[in-house]
Design a protein around this motif. Structure first.
Motif, PDB file in Angstrom:
ATOM      1  N   SER A 142     -24.546 -20.099  -9.094  1.00 55.06           N
ATOM      2  CA  SER A 142     -25.658 -20.267  -8.155  1.00 55.06           C
ATOM      3  C   SER A 142     -26.384 -18.947  -7.932  1.00 55.06           C
ATOM      4  CB  SER A 142     -25.135 -20.788  -6.817  1.00 55.06           C
ATOM      5  OG  SER A 142     -26.144 -20.686  -5.827  1.00 55.06           O
ATOM      6  N   ALA A 143     -27.696 -18.966  -8.051  1.00 56.73           N
ATOM      7  CA  ALA A 143     -28.492 -17.753  -7.826  1.00 56.73           C
ATOM      8  C   ALA A 143     -28.368 -17.282  -6.384  1.00 56.73           C
ATOM      9  CB  ALA A 143     -29.957 -18.002  -8.182  1.00 56.73           C
ATOM     10  N   MET A 144     -28.178 -18.205  -5.469  1.00 62.22           N
ATOM     11  CA  MET A 144     -28.033 -17.813  -4.070  1.00 62.22           C
ATOM     12  C   MET A 144     -26.756 -17.012  -3.850  1.00 62.22           C
ATOM     13  SD  MET A 144     -29.553 -21.131  -2.074  1.00 62.22           S
ATOM     14  CE  MET A 144     -29.208 -20.422  -0.484  1.00 62.22           C
TER      15      MET A 144
ATOM     16  N   THR B  78     -47.384 -27.536 -20.138  1.00 65.04           N
ATOM     17  CA  THR B  78     -46.799 -28.871 -19.982  1.00 65.04           C
ATOM     18  C   THR B  78     -45.426 -28.979 -20.643  1.00 65.04           C
ATOM     19  OG1 THR B  78     -48.074 -29.610 -21.898  1.00 65.04           O
ATOM     20  CG2 THR B  78     -49.023 -30.057 -19.740  1.00 65.04           C
ATOM     21  N   ALA B  79     -45.230 -28.306 -21.774  1.00 61.08           N
ATOM     22  CA  ALA B  79     -43.934 -28.366 -22.461  1.00 61.08           C
ATOM     23  C   ALA B  79     -42.829 -27.723 -21.616  1.00 61.08           C
ATOM     24  CB  ALA B  79     -44.024 -27.689 -23.828  1.00 61.08           C
ATOM     25  N   VAL B  80     -43.154 -26.676 -20.862  1.00 68.30           N
ATOM     26  CA  VAL B  80     -42.175 -26.037 -19.975  1.00 68.30           C
ATOM     27  C   VAL B  80     -41.821 -26.996 -18.838  1.00 68.30           C
ATOM     28  CG1 VAL B  80     -41.780 -24.125 -18.348  1.00 68.30           C
ATOM     29  CG2 VAL B  80     -42.946 -23.692 -20.534  1.00 68.30           C
ATOM     30  N   ALA B  81     -42.833 -27.572 -18.228  1.00 65.30           N
ATOM     31  CA  ALA B  81     -42.611 -28.490 -17.099  1.00 65.30           C
ATOM     32  C   ALA B  81     -41.806 -29.717 -17.516  1.00 65.30           C
ATOM     33  CB  ALA B  81     -43.948 -28.914 -16.496  1.00 65.30           C
ATOM     34  N   ASP B  82     -41.937 -30.123 -18.787  1.00 62.98           N
ATOM     35  CA  ASP B  82     -41.253 -31.324 -19.281  1.00 62.98           C
ATOM     36  C   ASP B  82     -39.798 -31.093 -19.671  1.00 62.98           C
ATOM     37  OD1 ASP B  82     -43.552 -32.805 -18.900  1.00 62.98           O
ATOM     38  OD2 ASP B  82     -44.159 -32.734 -21.014  1.00 62.98           O
ATOM     39  N   GLU B  83     -39.380 -29.825 -19.811  1.00 64.71           N
ATOM     40  CA  GLU B  83     -37.994 -29.543 -20.212  1.00 64.71           C
ATOM     41  C   GLU B  83     -37.033 -29.846 -19.063  1.00 64.71           C
ATOM     42  OE1 GLU B  83     -36.345 -28.695 -22.991  1.00 64.71           O
ATOM     43  OE2 GLU B  83     -38.237 -28.788 -24.112  1.00 64.71           O
ATOM     44  N   ALA B  84     -35.891 -30.431 -19.397  1.00 64.32           N
ATOM     45  CA  ALA B  84     -34.875 -30.702 -18.381  1.00 64.32           C
ATOM     46  C   ALA B  84     -34.444 -29.395 -17.717  1.00 64.32           C
ATOM     47  CB  ALA B  84     -33.681 -31.415 -18.991  1.00 64.32           C
ATOM     48  N   TYR B  85     -34.185 -28.369 -18.519  1.00 60.15           N
ATOM     49  CA  TYR B  85     -33.821 -27.040 -18.030  1.00 60.15           C
ATOM     50  C   TYR B  85     -34.500 -25.993 -18.888  1.00 60.15           C
ATOM     51  CZ  TYR B  85     -30.255 -29.057 -15.079  1.00 60.15           C
ATOM     52  OH  TYR B  85     -29.619 -29.778 -14.110  1.00 60.15           O
ATOM     53  N   VAL B  86     -34.900 -24.887 -18.250  1.00 60.57           N
ATOM     54  CA  VAL B  86     -35.446 -23.744 -18.973  1.00 60.57           C
ATOM     55  C   VAL B  86     -34.731 -22.479 -18.516  1.00 60.57           C
ATOM     56  CG1 VAL B  86     -37.730 -24.692 -19.482  1.00 60.57           C
ATOM     57  CG2 VAL B  86     -37.362 -23.514 -17.321  1.00 60.57           C
ATOM     58  N   VAL B  87     -34.661 -21.527 -19.438  1.00 63.10           N
ATOM     59  CA  VAL B  87     -34.095 -20.219 -19.146  1.00 63.10           C
ATOM     60  C   VAL B  87     -35.275 -19.258 -19.026  1.00 63.10           C
ATOM     61  CG1 VAL B  87     -32.626 -18.354 -19.979  1.00 63.10           C
ATOM     62  CG2 VAL B  87     -31.962 -20.732 -20.364  1.00 63.10           C
ATOM     63  N   ILE B  88     -35.325 -18.535 -17.906  1.00 64.71           N
ATOM     64  CA  ILE B  88     -36.436 -17.624 -17.630  1.00 64.71           C
ATOM     65  C   ILE B  88     -35.890 -16.293 -17.112  1.00 64.71           C
ATOM     66  CG2 ILE B  88     -38.015 -19.543 -17.118  1.00 64.71           C
ATOM     67  CD1 ILE B  88     -37.699 -18.881 -14.131  1.00 64.71           C
ATOM     68  N   GLY B  89     -36.767 -15.340 -16.925  1.00 67.18           N
ATOM     69  CA  GLY B  89     -36.368 -14.056 -16.375  1.00 67.18           C
ATOM     70  C   GLY B  89     -35.923 -14.177 -14.929  1.00 67.18           C
ATOM     71  N   SER B  90     -35.229 -13.138 -14.484  1.00 62.29           N
ATOM     72  CA  SER B  90     -34.737 -13.085 -13.100  1.00 62.29           C
ATOM     73  C   SER B  90     -35.418 -11.977 -12.311  1.00 62.29           C
ATOM     74  CB  SER B  90     -33.237 -12.812 -13.115  1.00 62.29           C
ATOM     75  OG  SER B  90     -33.012 -11.496 -13.612  1.00 62.29           O
ATOM     76  N   GLY B  91     -36.368 -11.305 -12.969  1.00 65.08           N
ATOM     77  CA  GLY B  91     -36.983 -10.134 -12.363  1.00 65.08           C
ATOM     78  C   GLY B  91     -36.301  -8.850 -12.800  1.00 65.08           C
TER      79      GLY B  91
ATOM     80  N   LEU C  57     -33.123 -23.150 -14.588  1.00 59.65           N
ATOM     81  CA  LEU C  57     -33.551 -24.145 -13.614  1.00 59.65           C
ATOM     82  C   LEU C  57     -34.336 -25.246 -14.312  1.00 59.65           C
ATOM     83  CD1 LEU C  57     -36.471 -22.656 -11.488  1.00 59.65           C
ATOM     84  CD2 LEU C  57     -35.631 -21.655 -13.558  1.00 59.65           C
ATOM     85  N   PRO C  58     -34.516 -26.383 -13.651  1.00 59.85           N
ATOM     86  CA  PRO C  58     -35.303 -27.458 -14.258  1.00 59.85           C
ATOM     87  C   PRO C  58     -36.747 -27.016 -14.477  1.00 59.85           C
ATOM     88  CG  PRO C  58     -34.052 -28.276 -12.366  1.00 59.85           C
ATOM     89  CD  PRO C  58     -33.946 -26.776 -12.357  1.00 59.85           C
TER      90      PRO C  58
ATOM     91  N   VAL D 180     -35.833 -17.407  -3.996  1.00 59.67           N
ATOM     92  CA  VAL D 180     -34.862 -18.451  -4.357  1.00 59.67           C
ATOM     93  C   VAL D 180     -33.906 -18.805  -3.230  1.00 59.67           C
ATOM     94  CG1 VAL D 180     -34.911 -17.958  -6.821  1.00 59.67           C
ATOM     95  CG2 VAL D 180     -33.148 -16.928  -5.397  1.00 59.67           C
ATOM     96  N   ARG D 181     -34.024 -18.183  -2.103  1.00 58.47           N
ATOM     97  CA  ARG D 181     -33.082 -18.480  -1.011  1.00 58.47           C
ATOM     98  C   ARG D 181     -33.025 -19.960  -0.663  1.00 58.47           C
ATOM     99  NH1 ARG D 181     -34.325 -13.179   2.247  1.00 58.47           N
ATOM    100  NH2 ARG D 181     -32.774 -11.885   1.226  1.00 58.47           N
ATOM    101  N   GLU D 182     -34.146 -20.634  -0.761  1.00 54.77           N
ATOM    102  CA  GLU D 182     -34.181 -22.052  -0.419  1.00 54.77           C
ATOM    103  C   GLU D 182     -33.943 -22.943  -1.634  1.00 54.77           C
ATOM    104  OE1 GLU D 182     -34.445 -22.931   2.748  1.00 54.77           O
ATOM    105  OE2 GLU D 182     -34.562 -20.816   3.228  1.00 54.77           O
ATOM    106  N   ASP D 183     -33.891 -22.368  -2.822  1.00 56.93           N
ATOM    107  CA  ASP D 183     -33.794 -23.152  -4.050  1.00 56.93           C
ATOM    108  C   ASP D 183     -32.351 -23.190  -4.543  1.00 56.93           C
ATOM    109  OD1 ASP D 183     -33.998 -24.355  -6.468  1.00 56.93           O
ATOM    110  OD2 ASP D 183     -35.498 -23.002  -7.272  1.00 56.93           O
ATOM    111  N   THR D 184     -31.675 -24.272  -4.270  1.00 57.96           N
ATOM    112  CA  THR D 184     -30.286 -24.386  -4.692  1.00 57.96           C
ATOM    113  C   THR D 184     -30.153 -24.817  -6.145  1.00 57.96           C
ATOM    114  OG1 THR D 184     -30.192 -26.648  -3.870  1.00 57.96           O
ATOM    115  CG2 THR D 184     -29.465 -24.910  -2.365  1.00 57.96           C
ATOM    116  N   GLN D 185     -31.267 -25.134  -6.812  1.00 56.27           N
ATOM    117  CA  GLN D 185     -31.212 -25.542  -8.218  1.00 56.27           C
ATOM    118  C   GLN D 185     -31.065 -24.363  -9.157  1.00 56.27           C
ATOM    119  OE1 GLN D 185     -34.039 -28.826  -9.325  1.00 56.27           O
ATOM    120  NE2 GLN D 185     -35.043 -28.019  -7.506  1.00 56.27           N
ATOM    121  N   ALA D 186     -31.492 -23.183  -8.764  1.00 54.27           N
ATOM    122  CA  ALA D 186     -31.507 -22.028  -9.653  1.00 54.27           C
ATOM    123  C   ALA D 186     -30.098 -21.500  -9.894  1.00 54.27           C
ATOM    124  CB  ALA D 186     -32.396 -20.930  -9.081  1.00 54.27           C
TER     125      ALA D 186
END
Length: 172
Positions: A9-11, A133-146, A154-155, A25-31
């Motif tokens: 969990s990112a949190m 649109t292809a990013v939004a359509d993916e079940a999960y994507v891996v992205i930077g964390s800063g 995350l989805p 991301v404090r409110e985002d429990t999906q990350a």
């Protein structure tokens, strides 16, 4: 889960997030977040080493748009297998006369994130986030964390749901 990484969990591991990302991301429990070798933060090396498919790895590029004397910034999210059409689709969508990739020092200073780790989560609220649109359509994507030393999972829909996000076809 995805690849050979230990996702948590990112949190629970905000030490693996840049400050603006941690606040967002404090409110985002999906990350989910995973620690990586910072020397392998660039997409191709990261995907090869950690067995993450290029097709679910999404890159965030910061764009500088100019019209008259006005300068604005935006973020574009595209899958690693695609390229954003900056001089066509992005420029027209932003109503700019000229659009280009922001210089590295400017992108890092304005975002508060490390180059190679910039993510749309935690960017200034007045920046549009253009999500392909292809990013939004993916079940999960891996992205930077800063930060270069970790990645977020995350989805794709979570990126589309960011307050400043606009889902459009960005790829050439």
């Amino acid at each position: 889960m995805i690849g050979s990484l230990d996702w948590v969990s990112a949190m629970g591991r905000q030490d693996l997030l840049a400050d603006p990302v941690a606040r967002a991301v404090r409110e985002d429990t999906q990350a989910q977040v995973a620690e990586i070798d910072p020397e392998l933060a660039d997409t191709a090396a990261f995907c090869e080493r950690y067995a993450v498919p290029l097709g679910i790895s999404a890159n965030c590029v910061i764009i500088t748009a100019k019209r008259g004397g006005e300068v604005a910034h935006a973020a574009c999210m595209v899958l690693a297998t695609q390229r954003a059409d900056v001089n066509g689709i992005v420029r027209r969508h932003l109503g700019a006369r000229k659009a280009s990739f922001a210089p590295m020092d400017q992108a890092t200073a304005l975002s508060g994130m490390e180059y190679g780790g910039i993510t749309p989560i935690g960017l200034p609220e007045d920046w549009p986030v253009l999500v392909d649109t292809a990013v939004a359509d993916e079940a999960y994507v891996v992205i930077g964390s800063g930060l270069r030393r970790s990645k977020l999972l995350l989805p794709g829909k979570a990126l589309a749901d960011l307050p400043q996000a606009e889902v459009i076809a960005l790829a050439q």
